[in-house]
Design an enzyme around this catalytic site. Sequence first.
Site, PDB file in Angstrom:
ATOM      1  N   ASN A 131      22.113  32.498  20.947  1.00  0.00           N
ATOM      2  CA  ASN A 131      22.946  32.986  19.956  1.00  0.00           C
ATOM      3  C   ASN A 131      24.026  31.631  19.310  1.00  0.00           C
ATOM      4  OD1 ASN A 131      24.641  33.991  21.958  1.00  0.00           O
ATOM      5  ND2 ASN A 131      24.898  35.432  20.620  1.00  0.00           N
ATOM      6  N   LYS A 154      21.507  26.395  33.256  1.00  0.00           N
ATOM      7  CA  LYS A 154      20.305  27.318  33.227  1.00  0.00           C
ATOM      8  C   LYS A 154      20.068  27.430  31.485  1.00  0.00           C
ATOM      9  CE  LYS A 154      17.389  30.171  32.893  1.00  0.00           C
ATOM     10  NZ  LYS A 154      16.220  30.573  31.513  1.00  0.00           N
ATOM     11  N   HIS A 155      19.794  27.334  30.445  1.00  0.00           N
ATOM     12  CA  HIS A 155      19.662  27.460  29.098  1.00  0.00           C
ATOM     13  C   HIS A 155      18.490  28.264  29.342  1.00  0.00           C
ATOM     14  CE1 HIS A 155      22.017  27.744  25.219  1.00  0.00           C
ATOM     15  NE2 HIS A 155      22.300  27.013  25.661  1.00  0.00           N
ATOM     16  N   GLY A 206      25.269  36.355  28.889  1.00  0.00           N
ATOM     17  CA  GLY A 206      23.567  36.922  28.397  1.00  0.00           C
ATOM     18  C   GLY A 206      23.674  38.175  28.513  1.00  0.00           C
ATOM     19  N   GLU A 228      29.391  37.258  31.550  1.00  0.00           N
ATOM     20  CA  GLU A 228      29.644  37.812  29.394  1.00  0.00           C
ATOM     21  C   GLU A 228      28.789  38.650  29.072  1.00  0.00           C
ATOM     22  OE1 GLU A 228      33.327  37.400  28.034  1.00  0.00           O
ATOM     23  OE2 GLU A 228      34.118  35.845  29.480  1.00  0.00           O
ATOM     24  N   CYS A 262      28.029  38.709  20.780  1.00  0.00           N
ATOM     25  CA  CYS A 262      28.175  39.745  20.964  1.00  0.00           C
ATOM     26  C   CYS A 262      29.468  40.635  20.605  1.00  0.00           C
ATOM     27  CB  CYS A 262      28.436  39.162  21.982  1.00  0.00           C
ATOM     28  SG  CYS A 262      29.849  37.457  22.331  1.00  0.00           S
TER      29      CYS A 262
HETATM   30  P1  NAP Z   1      19.688  37.151  27.937  1.00  0.00           P
HETATM   31  O1  NAP Z   1      17.962  37.759  28.057  1.00  0.00           O
HETATM   32  O2  NAP Z   1      20.316  38.009  29.054  1.00  0.00           O
HETATM   33  O3  NAP Z   1      19.507  35.736  29.034  1.00  0.00           O
HETATM   34  C1  NAP Z   1      20.886  34.924  28.893  1.00  0.00           C
HETATM   35  C2  NAP Z   1      20.434  33.078  29.824  1.00  0.00           C
HETATM   36  O4  NAP Z   1      20.437  33.696  30.846  1.00  0.00           O
HETATM   37  C3  NAP Z   1      18.936  32.496  29.119  1.00  0.00           C
HETATM   38  O5  NAP Z   1      19.717  31.484  29.580  1.00  0.00           O
HETATM   39  C4  NAP Z   1      17.549  33.809  30.544  1.00  0.00           C
HETATM   40  O6  NAP Z   1      17.215  32.633  30.171  1.00  0.00           O
HETATM   41  C5  NAP Z   1      18.884  33.834  31.430  1.00  0.00           C
HETATM   42  N1  NAP Z   1      18.381  35.260  32.274  1.00  0.00           N
HETATM   43  C6  NAP Z   1      18.113  36.239  31.469  1.00  0.00           C
HETATM   44  N2  NAP Z   1      17.298  36.887  32.646  1.00  0.00           N
HETATM   45  C7  NAP Z   1      17.242  36.529  33.792  1.00  0.00           C
HETATM   46  C8  NAP Z   1      17.310  36.860  35.182  1.00  0.00           C
HETATM   47  N3  NAP Z   1      16.599  37.879  35.217  1.00  0.00           N
HETATM   48  N4  NAP Z   1      17.009  35.638  36.215  1.00  0.00           N
HETATM   49  C9  NAP Z   1      17.871  34.598  35.540  1.00  0.00           C
HETATM   50  N5  NAP Z   1      18.039  34.160  34.357  1.00  0.00           N
HETATM   51  C10 NAP Z   1      18.037  35.584  33.551  1.00  0.00           C
HETATM   52  O7  NAP Z   1      20.601  36.782  26.872  1.00  0.00           O
HETATM   53  P2  NAP Z   1      20.040  36.666  25.704  1.00  0.00           P
HETATM   54  O8  NAP Z   1      19.116  37.731  24.658  1.00  0.00           O
HETATM   55  O9  NAP Z   1      19.328  35.205  25.925  1.00  0.00           O
HETATM   56  O10 NAP Z   1      21.677  36.754  24.543  1.00  0.00           O
HETATM   57  C11 NAP Z   1      21.040  37.667  24.271  1.00  0.00           C
HETATM   58  C12 NAP Z   1      22.660  38.586  25.142  1.00  0.00           C
HETATM   59  O11 NAP Z   1      23.878  37.760  25.114  1.00  0.00           O
HETATM   60  C13 NAP Z   1      23.273  39.331  23.909  1.00  0.00           C
HETATM   61  O12 NAP Z   1      23.153  40.946  24.430  1.00  0.00           O
HETATM   62  C14 NAP Z   1      24.619  39.523  23.183  1.00  0.00           C
HETATM   63  O13 NAP Z   1      25.481  40.381  23.211  1.00  0.00           O
HETATM   64  C15 NAP Z   1      25.552  38.756  24.837  1.00  0.00           C
HETATM   65  N6  NAP Z   1      26.036  37.563  24.617  1.00  0.00           N
HETATM   66  C16 NAP Z   1      26.997  37.703  24.665  1.00  0.00           C
HETATM   67  C17 NAP Z   1      28.214  37.127  24.743  1.00  0.00           C
HETATM   68  C18 NAP Z   1      29.166  37.191  25.669  1.00  0.00           C
HETATM   69  O14 NAP Z   1      30.744  36.435  25.237  1.00  0.00           O
HETATM   70  N7  NAP Z   1      30.545  38.350  25.872  1.00  0.00           N
HETATM   71  C19 NAP Z   1      28.348  35.847  23.874  1.00  0.00           C
HETATM   72  C20 NAP Z   1      27.446  35.499  23.718  1.00  0.00           C
HETATM   73  C21 NAP Z   1      25.939  36.364  23.960  1.00  0.00           C
HETATM   74  P3  NAP Z   1      15.731  32.668  29.604  1.00  0.00           P
HETATM   75  O15 NAP Z   1      15.829  32.510  28.182  1.00  0.00           O
HETATM   76  O16 NAP Z   1      14.887  31.757  30.028  1.00  0.00           O
HETATM   77  O17 NAP Z   1      15.506  34.535  29.853  1.00  0.00           O
END
Ligand code: NAP
Length: 457
Positions: A131, A154-155, A206, A228, A262
């Site tokens: 995002n 790992k993005h 994430g 986060e 987020c």
């Molecule tokens: P996500 O699906 O959890 O992915 C985040 C990162 O982790 C990606 O690089 C993803 O890779 C990787 N990942 C996910 N599951 C994994 C697993 N089981 N094993 C290894 N790596 C894994 O989150 P998103 O959909 O990209 O991002 C949106 C979320 O992030 C929202 O919930 C948002 O609120 C949160 N967020 C939080 C903050 C904060 O600072 N608190 C800031 C920004 C966003 P892949 O893309 O390859 O799946």
Amino acid sequence: MTYKSTNPFTNETFKTYENSSPEQVESALVTVAKFAPTLAQMAFARRSEILHRIAKLFKQEQQPMAQMMTTEMGKLITESLAEVELCINILDYFADHGEEFMAPVTLDSSFGKAYYLKQAIGPILMCEPWNFPLYQIIRVFAPNYMAGNPMILKHASNVPGSARMAADIIKRGGAPEGSLINLFVSYDQVEEIIADPRIKAVALTGSERGGRAVARAAGEHLKKSTMELGGNDAFIILDDADKTELQKIVANARLSNAGQVCTSSKRFIVLDSYFDEFIELLTKEFKAVKMGNPLDPKTTLAPLSSAAAKEKIQVQVDRAVANGAKIIYGNEPVDLPGQFFMPTILSDITPDNPIFDEELFGPVAQVYRVHSEQEAIALANNSSYGLGSTVFSANPARAEAVAAQIEAGMTFINSAWTSLPELPFGGIKNSGYGRELSELGQLAFVNEHLITNHLDH
Ligand code: NAP
């Protein structure tokens, strides 16, 4: 895991990327481990000079970097340009303050002379979300570079172009090989990297789902981690709120980045006396958005990041309605080819509605009517998340008293959410643990090494 760039405005996949082979992963691990002692001993002045140089390159290449983010995940070009600015500020901030954050701390002890050093802990893995494709990398990279920790990135699989661009610019800024290595890895490879003894910690930003998986692996291998994660941030509007200030920021608090932040304000909790007027204001603001090409600076609402993101939020809204929520505005099809979701306002969400405690990652606002300050606080805290929050009140003491009672990592009084290099960012409960940015963020992955001399008083 397929790493590919798909423009959510045109739906065209314009580039796909090869996954990293086991040999590439091993080579990255060898390189970061070899570089770790060199970085830990590198003079702070040199680290600082490199960060400033990277910041300059971000400035020079602001336009193509912004363009890459907009075409990969759809955000408005104006937002992408601002994101590059924020990266520059973060790089410069840690270049200027990183050394002082690493200063030893003297302790007053009856045992003898005592102090602790802050030392690099070694290579870390960062898993980042799509995002904020560049900001998310830089908010981990800059402080950890000053702390002396090399990084493997790992993005998210939908922003590989941004990942590669960031890694390239870091290299061109003069960061030696091993400072940050970008890999296109699978979930299994992520787990192998975490398990590897050469990796000392993991930072993930994430979703709750991704966070749980990566935190579980980190816990199993006793690696320090920061998480986060998502949020369901409350925006409390007290009866003495400054309506003019509120009007200036309210739409943006929910709709910026197409609602995919987020810390977007997701739940508007409004005192009864102002509720009807607030609905009118929010509806007017939501109606005023202009959807269209995110590369056009006149567009004010971008498409969602992918077809899957749009499908997910539609399912959530439909489920909310099936369970009694009312649509005050929106939730109609958008006649554009991209992944647009109409700004939507939902009311009458009861605690037994499944979305009551879910993160809605898109331009959908939930509104709640309450009858007292205490009811507002209780509702804000009735969430499994605890990331950010906002309180609007013209009385600073009252607003601060309310803020202190909110179960969250951050509360913004009389403003929308924000992120600045000097402000710690992070949450509690299912929004995760640890902080990024500020001094706290830089100290997330350091060894506070105690040294005492019993004979020296
Ligand atoms: P996500 O699906 O959890 O992915 C985040 C990162 O982790 C990606 O690089 C993803 O890779 C990787 N990942 C996910 N599951 C994994 C697993 N089981 N094993 C290894 N790596 C894994 O989150 P998103 O959909 O990209 O991002 C949106 C979320 O992030 C929202 O919930 C948002 O609120 C949160 N967020 C939080 C903050 C904060 O600072 N608190 C800031 C920004 C966003 P892949 O893309 O390859 O799946």
